[in-house]
Design a protein around this motif. Structure first.
Motif, PDB file in Angstrom:
ATOM      1  N   VAL A  68       0.828  -1.206   0.000  1.00 33.31           N
ATOM      2  CA  VAL A  68       0.000   0.000   0.000  1.00 33.31           C
ATOM      3  C   VAL A  68       0.861   1.253   0.000  1.00 33.31           C
ATOM      4  O   VAL A  68       0.606   2.207  -0.749  1.00 33.31           O
ATOM      5  CB  VAL A  68      -0.955  -0.004   1.214  1.00 33.31           C
ATOM      6  N   SER A  69       1.887   1.285   0.840  1.00 35.91           N
ATOM      7  CA  SER A  69       2.761   2.467   0.891  1.00 35.91           C
ATOM      8  C   SER A  69       3.460   2.675  -0.455  1.00 35.91           C
ATOM      9  O   SER A  69       3.616   3.810  -0.921  1.00 35.91           O
ATOM     10  CB  SER A  69       3.792   2.313   2.004  1.00 35.91           C
ATOM     11  N   THR A  70       3.862   1.582  -1.110  1.00 35.30           N
ATOM     12  CA  THR A  70       4.525   1.689  -2.413  1.00 35.30           C
ATOM     13  C   THR A  70       3.569   2.205  -3.475  1.00 35.30           C
ATOM     14  O   THR A  70       3.930   3.072  -4.287  1.00 35.30           O
ATOM     15  CB  THR A  70       5.087   0.322  -2.836  1.00 35.30           C
ATOM     16  N   LEU A  71       2.338   1.700  -3.481  1.00 36.35           N
ATOM     17  CA  LEU A  71       1.360   2.143  -4.470  1.00 36.35           C
ATOM     18  C   LEU A  71       0.970   3.598  -4.253  1.00 36.35           C
ATOM     19  O   LEU A  71       0.775   4.352  -5.230  1.00 36.35           O
ATOM     20  CB  LEU A  71       0.124   1.240  -4.410  1.00 36.35           C
ATOM     21  N   ILE A  72       0.867   4.014  -3.004  1.00 37.47           N
ATOM     22  CA  ILE A  72       0.589   5.432  -2.731  1.00 37.47           C
ATOM     23  C   ILE A  72       1.735   6.292  -3.243  1.00 37.47           C
ATOM     24  O   ILE A  72       1.520   7.341  -3.877  1.00 37.47           O
ATOM     25  CB  ILE A  72       0.375   5.662  -1.219  1.00 37.47           C
ATOM     26  N   GLY A  73       2.951   5.845  -2.983  1.00 38.14           N
ATOM     27  CA  GLY A  73       4.106   6.584  -3.486  1.00 38.14           C
ATOM     28  C   GLY A  73       4.134   6.630  -5.005  1.00 38.14           C
ATOM     29  O   GLY A  73       4.501   7.653  -5.601  1.00 38.14           O
ATOM     30  N   LEU A  74       3.712   5.534  -5.645  1.00 38.92           N
ATOM     31  CA  LEU A  74       3.682   5.488  -7.106  1.00 38.92           C
ATOM     32  C   LEU A  74       2.709   6.517  -7.671  1.00 38.92           C
ATOM     33  O   LEU A  74       2.983   7.163  -8.695  1.00 38.92           O
ATOM     34  CB  LEU A  74       3.288   4.079  -7.561  1.00 38.92           C
ATOM     35  N   LEU A  75       1.571   6.698  -6.999  1.00 40.26           N
ATOM     36  CA  LEU A  75       0.541   7.607  -7.487  1.00 40.26           C
ATOM     37  C   LEU A  75       0.756   9.057  -7.058  1.00 40.26           C
ATOM     38  O   LEU A  75       0.368   9.984  -7.774  1.00 40.26           O
ATOM     39  CB  LEU A  75      -0.842   7.136  -6.993  1.00 40.26           C
ATOM     40  N   ALA A  76       1.389   9.230  -5.903  1.00 34.82           N
ATOM     41  CA  ALA A  76       1.431  10.577  -5.314  1.00 34.82           C
ATOM     42  C   ALA A  76       2.747  11.312  -5.516  1.00 34.82           C
ATOM     43  O   ALA A  76       2.790  12.540  -5.357  1.00 34.82           O
ATOM     44  CB  ALA A  76       1.119  10.487  -3.814  1.00 34.82           C
ATOM     45  N   THR A  77       3.811  10.622  -5.833  1.00 30.91           N
ATOM     46  CA  THR A  77       5.111  11.292  -5.942  1.00 30.91           C
ATOM     47  C   THR A  77       5.458  11.572  -7.396  1.00 30.91           C
ATOM     48  O   THR A  77       4.805  11.100  -8.326  1.00 30.91           O
ATOM     49  CB  THR A  77       6.222  10.434  -5.323  1.00 30.91           C
ATOM     50  N   ARG A  78       6.523  12.318  -7.568  1.00 32.15           N
ATOM     51  CA  ARG A  78       6.999  12.668  -8.914  1.00 32.15           C
ATOM     52  C   ARG A  78       8.280  11.912  -9.265  1.00 32.15           C
ATOM     53  O   ARG A  78       8.996  12.289 -10.186  1.00 32.15           O
ATOM     54  CB  ARG A  78       7.247  14.182  -8.989  1.00 32.15           C
ATOM     55  N   ASP A  79       8.558  10.869  -8.558  1.00 29.33           N
ATOM     56  CA  ASP A  79       9.725  10.051  -8.888  1.00 29.33           C
ATOM     57  C   ASP A  79       9.594   9.524 -10.315  1.00 29.33           C
ATOM     58  O   ASP A  79       8.488   9.312 -10.819  1.00 29.33           O
ATOM     59  CB  ASP A  79       9.851   8.869  -7.918  1.00 29.33           C
ATOM     60  N   ARG A  80      10.727   9.292 -10.908  1.00 28.15           N
ATOM     61  CA  ARG A  80      10.742   8.814 -12.292  1.00 28.15           C
ATOM     62  C   ARG A  80      10.064   7.456 -12.409  1.00 28.15           C
ATOM     63  O   ARG A  80      10.215   6.592 -11.555  1.00 28.15           O
ATOM     64  CB  ARG A  80      12.193   8.711 -12.770  1.00 28.15           C
ATOM     65  N   ARG A  81       9.347   7.261 -13.499  1.00 29.71           N
ATOM     66  CA  ARG A  81       8.679   5.991 -13.789  1.00 29.71           C
ATOM     67  C   ARG A  81       8.935   5.613 -15.243  1.00 29.71           C
ATOM     68  O   ARG A  81       9.113   6.497 -16.090  1.00 29.71           O
ATOM     69  CB  ARG A  81       7.172   6.089 -13.537  1.00 29.71           C
ATOM     70  N   ASP A  82       8.916   4.346 -15.514  1.00 32.92           N
ATOM     71  CA  ASP A  82       9.085   3.860 -16.882  1.00 32.92           C
ATOM     72  C   ASP A  82       7.940   2.907 -17.188  1.00 32.92           C
ATOM     73  O   ASP A  82       7.904   1.779 -16.698  1.00 32.92           O
ATOM     74  CB  ASP A  82      10.434   3.158 -17.042  1.00 32.92           C
ATOM     75  N   PHE A  83       6.990   3.368 -17.987  1.00 27.85           N
ATOM     76  CA  PHE A  83       5.808   2.568 -18.286  1.00 27.85           C
ATOM     77  C   PHE A  83       5.924   1.844 -19.630  1.00 27.85           C
ATOM     78  O   PHE A  83       4.922   1.396 -20.189  1.00 27.85           O
ATOM     79  CB  PHE A  83       4.554   3.443 -18.281  1.00 27.85           C
ATOM     80  N   SER A  84       7.143   1.744 -20.162  1.00 25.87           N
ATOM     81  CA  SER A  84       7.328   0.987 -21.399  1.00 25.87           C
ATOM     82  C   SER A  84       7.158  -0.499 -21.114  1.00 25.87           C
ATOM     83  O   SER A  84       7.560  -0.995 -20.058  1.00 25.87           O
ATOM     84  CB  SER A  84       8.711   1.265 -21.982  1.00 25.87           C
ATOM     85  N   PHE A  85       6.573  -1.203 -22.065  1.00 21.40           N
ATOM     86  CA  PHE A  85       6.290  -2.630 -21.888  1.00 21.40           C
ATOM     87  C   PHE A  85       7.240  -3.463 -22.736  1.00 21.40           C
ATOM     88  O   PHE A  85       7.395  -3.230 -23.936  1.00 21.40           O
ATOM     89  CB  PHE A  85       4.835  -2.940 -22.273  1.00 21.40           C
ATOM     90  N   SER A  86       7.842  -4.435 -22.110  1.00 17.66           N
ATOM     91  CA  SER A  86       8.660  -5.412 -22.828  1.00 17.66           C
ATOM     92  C   SER A  86       7.787  -6.603 -23.197  1.00 17.66           C
ATOM     93  O   SER A  86       6.632  -6.722 -22.758  1.00 17.66           O
ATOM     94  CB  SER A  86       9.822  -5.868 -21.945  1.00 17.66           C
ATOM     95  N   ARG A  87       8.337  -7.528 -23.996  1.00 17.38           N
ATOM     96  CA  ARG A  87       7.585  -8.727 -24.357  1.00 17.38           C
ATOM     97  C   ARG A  87       7.233  -9.537 -23.120  1.00 17.38           C
ATOM     98  O   ARG A  87       6.123 -10.090 -23.016  1.00 17.38           O
ATOM     99  CB  ARG A  87       8.404  -9.589 -25.308  1.00 17.38           C
ATOM    100  N   GLU A  88       8.178  -9.584 -22.183  1.00 16.79           N
ATOM    101  CA  GLU A  88       7.936 -10.353 -20.958  1.00 16.79           C
ATOM    102  C   GLU A  88       6.788  -9.757 -20.156  1.00 16.79           C
ATOM    103  O   GLU A  88       5.939 -10.497 -19.627  1.00 16.79           O
ATOM    104  CB  GLU A  88       9.202 -10.379 -20.099  1.00 16.79           C
ATOM    105  N   MET A  89       6.743  -8.436 -20.080  1.00 16.02           N
ATOM    106  CA  MET A  89       5.666  -7.787 -19.339  1.00 16.02           C
ATOM    107  C   MET A  89       4.325  -8.019 -20.011  1.00 16.02           C
ATOM    108  O   MET A  89       3.299  -8.217 -19.335  1.00 16.02           O
ATOM    109  CB  MET A  89       5.955  -6.296 -19.207  1.00 16.02           C
ATOM    110  N   VAL A  90       4.306  -8.002 -21.334  1.00 15.91           N
ATOM    111  CA  VAL A  90       3.059  -8.236 -22.069  1.00 15.91           C
ATOM    112  C   VAL A  90       2.523  -9.632 -21.768  1.00 15.91           C
ATOM    113  O   VAL A  90       1.328  -9.810 -21.473  1.00 15.91           O
ATOM    114  CB  VAL A  90       3.278  -8.059 -23.579  1.00 15.91           C
ATOM    115  N   PHE A  91       3.394 -10.632 -21.821  1.00 17.93           N
ATOM    116  CA  PHE A  91       2.929 -12.004 -21.593  1.00 17.93           C
ATOM    117  C   PHE A  91       2.597 -12.248 -20.120  1.00 17.93           C
ATOM    118  O   PHE A  91       1.715 -13.063 -19.813  1.00 17.93           O
ATOM    119  CB  PHE A  91       3.944 -13.013 -22.118  1.00 17.93           C
ATOM    120  N   LEU A  92       3.286 -11.567 -19.218  1.00 18.13           N
ATOM    121  CA  LEU A  92       2.895 -11.673 -17.815  1.00 18.13           C
ATOM    122  C   LEU A  92       1.509 -11.076 -17.612  1.00 18.13           C
ATOM    123  O   LEU A  92       0.668 -11.662 -16.899  1.00 18.13           O
ATOM    124  CB  LEU A  92       3.915 -10.957 -16.924  1.00 18.13           C
ATOM    125  N   ALA A  93       1.248  -9.929 -18.244  1.00 18.57           N
ATOM    126  CA  ALA A  93      -0.077  -9.312 -18.149  1.00 18.57           C
ATOM    127  C   ALA A  93      -1.148 -10.208 -18.768  1.00 18.57           C
ATOM    128  O   ALA A  93      -2.260 -10.328 -18.233  1.00 18.57           O
ATOM    129  CB  ALA A  93      -0.059  -7.941 -18.821  1.00 18.57           C
TER     130      ALA A  93
END
Length: 439
Positions: A54-79
């Motif tokens: 929960v603390s990590t997800l709040i930080g993900l939504l509320a902070t301005r830390d760098r994020r990388d939302f690019s999807f690799s093939r592995e991420m696509v198949f995991l999804a």
């Protein structure tokens, strides 16, 4: 004192995760793999992992830390695999226990995806490797010392209430961790760290052997074969492995040798026959049910209908047949494709990283990730660890390494290091902001 230390560490990770979610991911990984709260009765059963998530997800939504939302093939198949598990859930033969396990698996996979969103730098890759290796390796060091002290007369077991409580499960986890320790050893310049990691690897191997797990022995053999084939001096490494194998057989008691010898006579072994019965049941389920039988198949309702021996109702004890029985042929195809892509990416990382001086540190990561995955592929054929965090963390390391190379991150990080000089600024940011990726 130990309880207070664990509470303080968990609180620190959770609080820092609110501000910098990548720290929260490291805390989640530590909690989910090591389960430090389970080692003290005061925290046993506490929703520590949920707090960290929960603390990590709040930080993900509320902070301005760098994020990388690019999807690799592995991420696509995991999804896709996650989506298929959501589709198969309503078709579970026994819904309530299946839902409980589905909920646990979804949380693990969600945090794996979060890790891929918030981790990006060389520092993150190295810190994650240390957390993963240390969280599991601590049980290997403890178990190795126990094996040596008792002459291998007793089995090594994992921590209570975890994925790796059983002797077979903890053995496979330790086998998969050894290559990660080797990667860390190959990328450090400190002599004492190299020696400590070498001792830890030997103790983890001793603990895996001391578990008296036949699957672990096969996994170690598979890993040793890959390492021997990839090694620069096959003759010397082959002789060394042979020597270690002889010493192992001499050291371990007769009970260990007797148990390992049953690999050759599996058809006369009750445990092996039980696995074959469970695998046949999984195959029958998949042939009859497109969506499988759900996360809970080792129940009388399913066994009476699909098991060749209905009175012998057991779990699949195989990552492959486990997924087959629970999610059908489509689920197994997604699962196998996902891990095939991870293996290929690790191989490309090993080869491509060796071509440039700036990326050579990633070459051993790709090589050791493949060694670890070889152990998982072979040892997992006899264990129900399809959703265990550790191999997915290996995948995260591989994807992060490939992504780091693709964007030529070494040039960016060199600029950050220059910005961290006393009084320096980086595009109007403070050096701390530049390092954390804020803004």
């Amino acid at each position: 004192m130990f309880t207070l230390t664990v509470v303080a560490a968990i609180a620190a990770f959770a609080l820092y995760g609110l501000k910098h979610p990548w720290i929260g991911v490291l805390g989640w990984t530590w909690v989910s793999l090591m389960n430090p709260h389970a080692l003290t009765w005061r925290l046993s059963g506490a929703p520590v992992a949920a707090v960290m998530a929960v603390s990590t997800l709040i930080g993900l939504l509320a902070t301005r830390d760098r994020r990388d939302f690019s999807f690799s093939r592995e991420m696509v198949f995991l999804a896709l695999f996650m989506a298929w598990m959501c589709i198969t859930l309503p078709f579970s033969v026994v819904f309530d226990p299946s839902y409980a396990l589905w909920n646990r698996v979804m949380k693990i996979d969600l945090m794996i995806l979060v890790a891929l969103f918030v981790l990006y730098s060389r520092q993150h890759i190295m810190m994650l490797a240390w957390v993963v290796a240390g969280s599991v390796g601590i049980y290997g060091v403890k178990g190795g010392l126990f094996t040596i002290a008792t002459g291998g007369s007793y089995r090594v077991w994992g921590p209570d209430g975890t994925y790796i409580y059983g002797n077979n499960e903890v053995a496979l986890a330790l086998v998969m961790t050894i290559p990660l320790m080797r990667f860390l050893q190959m990328t450090t310049d400190k002599a004492w760290v190299k020696r400590a990691l070498m001792a830890s690897m030997l103790l983890c191997a001793a603990a895996a052997v001391g578990s008296q797990s036949r699957g672990a022995l096969l996994a170690i053999s598979a890993m040793a074969t890959v390492m021997w084939w990839r090694g620069p001096n096959r003759l010397r490494s082959g002789l060394l492995m042979l020597l270690l194998g002889v010493l192992l057989v001499i050291f371990m008691p007769d009970t260990w040798s007797d148990r390992m010898s049953t690999i050759k006579t599996y058809d006369q072994d009750d445990s092996a026959n039980q696995r074959l019965n469970a695998w046949s049941m999984a195959w029958n389920i998949a042939k009859d049910r497109l969506f499988g039988a759900g996360f809970m198949v080792s129940v009388p309702e399913v066994c009476l209908q699909y098991s060749p021996i209905p009175t012998d109702c057991r779990a699949a004890h195989s990552i492959y047949f486990m997924v087959l029985g629970e999610h059908g042929f489509i689920g197994l195809a997604l699962f196998l494709t996902f891990w095939f892509l991870v293996w290929r990416s690790a191989g490309r990382l090993r080869l491509d990283a060796a071509k440039r001086p700036e990326t050579q540190w990633l070459a051993p990561l790709g090589a050791m990730a493949q060694v670890s995955l070889a152990g998982y592929a072979v040892g997992g054929a006899f264990l129900s660890l399809s959703y265990y965090d550790l191999p997915y963390n290996v995948m995260v390391l591989v994807v992060l390494g490939r992504r780091w190379m693709a964007r030529e991150a070494w040039t960016q990080e060199a600029a950050v290091e220059k910005a961290e000089q006393p009084g320096a600024k980086a595009n109007g940011k403070t050096s701390l902001q530049a390092r954390m990726g804020v803004g």
